[in-house]
Design an enzyme around this catalytic site. Sequence first.
Site, mmCIF file in Angstrom:
data_model
loop_
_atom_site.group_PDB
_atom_site.id
_atom_site.type_symbol
_atom_site.label_atom_id
_atom_site.label_comp_id
_atom_site.label_asym_id
_atom_site.label_seq_id
_atom_site.Cartn_x
_atom_site.Cartn_y
_atom_site.Cartn_z
ATOM 1 N N LYS A 133 0.817 -1.212 0.000
ATOM 2 C CA LYS A 133 0.000 0.000 0.000
ATOM 3 C C LYS A 133 0.856 1.269 0.000
ATOM 4 O O LYS A 133 0.600 2.190 -0.768
ATOM 5 C CB LYS A 133 -0.944 0.011 1.209
ATOM 6 C CG LYS A 133 -2.001 -1.075 1.176
ATOM 7 C CD LYS A 133 -2.837 -1.114 2.432
ATOM 8 C CE LYS A 133 -2.058 -1.453 3.673
ATOM 9 N NZ LYS A 133 -1.402 -2.756 3.680
ATOM 10 N N GLU B 7 -1.957 4.850 6.084
ATOM 11 C CA GLU B 7 -2.461 4.340 7.369
ATOM 12 C C GLU B 7 -3.856 4.883 7.668
ATOM 13 O O GLU B 7 -4.189 5.239 8.803
ATOM 14 C CB GLU B 7 -1.486 4.674 8.506
ATOM 15 C CG GLU B 7 -0.077 4.172 8.305
ATOM 16 C CD GLU B 7 0.063 2.650 8.279
ATOM 17 O OE1 GLU B 7 -0.878 1.947 8.721
ATOM 18 O OE2 GLU B 7 1.098 2.166 7.806
ATOM 19 N N CYS C 70 -7.068 -19.741 6.793
ATOM 20 C CA CYS C 70 -5.950 -19.724 7.762
ATOM 21 C C CYS C 70 -6.285 -18.847 8.962
ATOM 22 O O CYS C 70 -5.854 -19.127 10.085
ATOM 23 C CB CYS C 70 -4.660 -19.282 7.082
ATOM 24 S SG CYS C 70 -3.998 -20.496 5.912
#
Length: 184
Positions: free
Chosen positions: A15, A84, A181
Amino acid sequence: MARMFYRYSAMNAGKSTYLLQVAHNYNENGSDVFLLTSALDGRDGYGVISSRIGLRREAVTYTPNTNFNELLKEVSVACVLVDEAQFLSFEQVQQLHRWVHIRGIPVMCFGIRSDFQGKPFPGSAALLTLADDLEEIRTVCTCGKRATMNIRTDENGERVRQGEQVMIGGNSRYRQVCGKCFYS
């Protein structure tokens, strides 16, 4: 017409690299950008957006108390880039969304959707609701499937299932995983 973009993924998908590439492209075309990152993220120094492949740029930091109406009042750029973005509050996302549509300048936000317990971050939930354009940046689980979730590990590499949503300390304690998972 300007839009608010949300580019999201699990951990370790690139990102910040993507954000820095967008900034570079604007700059190469002679346009200025305004870079923002959370004050909660100090892995590579505060006020720095950096990628694991070595790219980095200085940025203005924001906190939960930042008022984007005030911060961006006099800003004149081609684009605002927010790293973020999961750490934004709902009100801050609303401020940015309004700013895009009033000022006619795009805002691109980059962040993860959920924490290590599968719970949404407030900023991510707001962006998934208000952003005009959504894009998942894909990454892969160690099993080879598309990773959409995140897990946290302790100092011994064991999975942590409880705790504060935000742990200051960085990427090395987090892994991207697929849904199977995540629930295993």
